[in-house]
Motif scaffolding. Sequence first.
Motif, mmCIF file in Angstrom:
data_model
loop_
_atom_site.group_PDB
_atom_site.id
_atom_site.type_symbol
_atom_site.label_atom_id
_atom_site.label_comp_id
_atom_site.label_asym_id
_atom_site.label_seq_id
_atom_site.Cartn_x
_atom_site.Cartn_y
_atom_site.Cartn_z
ATOM 1 N N GLY A 48 0.652 -1.075 -0.025
ATOM 2 C CA GLY A 48 -0.086 -0.016 -0.053
ATOM 3 C C GLY A 48 0.671 1.189 0.013
ATOM 4 O O GLY A 48 0.237 2.224 -0.135
ATOM 5 N N LEU A 49 1.936 0.987 0.070
ATOM 6 C CA LEU A 49 2.921 2.481 -0.167
ATOM 7 C C LEU A 49 3.487 2.560 -1.703
ATOM 8 O O LEU A 49 4.237 1.683 -2.171
ATOM 9 C CB LEU A 49 4.166 2.122 0.808
ATOM 10 C CG LEU A 49 5.397 3.399 0.761
ATOM 11 C CD1 LEU A 49 4.489 4.418 1.311
ATOM 12 C CD2 LEU A 49 6.548 3.111 1.393
ATOM 13 N N LEU A 63 -3.562 8.897 -8.178
ATOM 14 C CA LEU A 63 -2.638 7.898 -7.331
ATOM 15 C C LEU A 63 -3.262 6.914 -6.365
ATOM 16 O O LEU A 63 -2.733 5.870 -5.902
ATOM 17 C CB LEU A 63 -1.555 8.794 -6.702
ATOM 18 C CG LEU A 63 -0.719 9.482 -7.597
ATOM 19 C CD1 LEU A 63 0.286 10.211 -6.505
ATOM 20 C CD2 LEU A 63 0.342 8.739 -8.673
ATOM 21 N N TRP A 64 -4.674 7.392 -6.120
ATOM 22 C CA TRP A 64 -5.290 6.827 -5.121
ATOM 23 C C TRP A 64 -6.945 7.084 -5.275
ATOM 24 O O TRP A 64 -7.303 8.138 -5.511
ATOM 25 C CB TRP A 64 -5.020 7.331 -3.801
ATOM 26 C CG TRP A 64 -5.830 6.781 -2.603
ATOM 27 C CD1 TRP A 64 -5.613 5.752 -1.940
ATOM 28 C CD2 TRP A 64 -6.963 7.368 -1.973
ATOM 29 N NE1 TRP A 64 -6.450 5.300 -0.770
ATOM 30 C CE2 TRP A 64 -7.361 6.557 -0.792
ATOM 31 C CE3 TRP A 64 -7.544 8.552 -2.215
ATOM 32 C CZ2 TRP A 64 -8.453 6.896 0.020
ATOM 33 C CZ3 TRP A 64 -8.431 8.707 -1.395
ATOM 34 C CH2 TRP A 64 -9.160 7.931 -0.335
ATOM 35 N N VAL A 76 -3.654 10.400 5.592
ATOM 36 C CA VAL A 76 -2.819 10.029 4.467
ATOM 37 C C VAL A 76 -1.348 10.432 4.742
ATOM 38 O O VAL A 76 -1.245 11.408 5.531
ATOM 39 C CB VAL A 76 -3.258 10.963 3.252
ATOM 40 C CG1 VAL A 76 -2.347 11.243 2.202
ATOM 41 C CG2 VAL A 76 -4.725 10.807 2.795
ATOM 42 N N THR A 77 -0.296 9.591 4.404
ATOM 43 C CA THR A 77 0.961 9.816 4.501
ATOM 44 C C THR A 77 1.600 10.003 3.231
ATOM 45 O O THR A 77 1.447 9.413 2.486
ATOM 46 C CB THR A 77 1.756 8.718 5.465
ATOM 47 O OG1 THR A 77 1.053 8.363 6.482
ATOM 48 C CG2 THR A 77 3.085 9.090 5.316
ATOM 49 N N SER A 142 0.775 6.705 1.023
ATOM 50 C CA SER A 142 0.311 5.669 1.701
ATOM 51 C C SER A 142 -1.026 6.206 2.286
ATOM 52 O O SER A 142 -1.177 7.262 3.011
ATOM 53 C CB SER A 142 1.162 5.129 2.771
ATOM 54 O OG SER A 142 0.389 4.153 3.603
ATOM 55 N N VAL A 143 -2.171 5.386 2.244
ATOM 56 C CA VAL A 143 -3.435 5.752 2.845
ATOM 57 C C VAL A 143 -4.008 4.416 3.481
ATOM 58 O O VAL A 143 -3.924 3.586 2.959
ATOM 59 C CB VAL A 143 -4.345 6.289 1.542
ATOM 60 C CG1 VAL A 143 -5.570 6.840 2.314
ATOM 61 C CG2 VAL A 143 -3.719 7.445 0.728
ATOM 62 N N ASN A 144 -4.503 4.511 4.561
ATOM 63 C CA ASN A 144 -5.117 3.646 5.590
ATOM 64 C C ASN A 144 -6.245 2.756 4.689
ATOM 65 O O ASN A 144 -6.566 1.939 5.474
ATOM 66 C CB ASN A 144 -5.159 4.014 6.807
ATOM 67 C CG ASN A 144 -6.244 5.083 7.080
ATOM 68 O OD1 ASN A 144 -6.935 5.751 6.134
ATOM 69 N ND2 ASN A 144 -6.855 5.173 8.188
ATOM 70 N N GLN A 145 -6.886 3.539 3.832
ATOM 71 C CA GLN A 145 -8.004 2.809 3.202
ATOM 72 C C GLN A 145 -7.787 3.007 1.686
ATOM 73 O O GLN A 145 -7.120 4.099 1.288
ATOM 74 C CB GLN A 145 -9.333 3.242 3.696
ATOM 75 C CG GLN A 145 -9.450 3.020 5.263
ATOM 76 C CD GLN A 145 -10.859 3.650 5.435
ATOM 77 O OE1 GLN A 145 -11.973 3.237 5.160
ATOM 78 N NE2 GLN A 145 -10.919 4.571 6.604
ATOM 79 N N GLY A 146 -8.676 2.215 0.832
ATOM 80 C CA GLY A 146 -8.626 2.608 -0.577
ATOM 81 C C GLY A 146 -7.558 1.841 -1.337
ATOM 82 O O GLY A 146 -6.950 0.849 -0.627
#
Length: 153
Positions: A48-49, A63-64, A76-77, A142-146
């Motif tokens: 996911g990164l 991108l996401w 969102v990182t 990097s996003v914790n969902q999606g």
Amino acid sequence: MKRKALAACMAAALLCAGCAPRRITDEDIVGAGNSWVAVGSVYSSHDGLLKGSMHSFSGVITLWTYDTPEDGEVEVTYKLSVENDKAMLVFVTGEGELITILDNDGSYRQNSPDTVTLPVTPGKNRIRLVGSGHAKLEYLLSVNQGEVHYPNS
């Protein structure tokens, strides 16, 4: 002779008007399509990164994405370093609201990732990379969902 010279000058002016790069509008960013040109694009995705770099980038690319039926939040990182011209990382909510995560004109070198919490709304939420000119850049997302996307998808 003067008429021919004037006609040639007018034709050249009309042709050159189409040569200038088109300015990217908010409607382009919020719109569904991707339209971009990149030279020297290198990227990788693991767990996911998404990491990448481009020697020259112009346009808009997703991108996401995260399609959700209800309101919520995502963490969102991100990192976006630009050496020349300009690039932005933006968030488009499911309702079409545009939120700028980072607008980098090349004067800011982001050495380490930052994290932000953003609101998601019903529909297709997206994070997009926007570049103008010939932006040389490096990014991390990097996003914790999606779902993160390779730049060519």
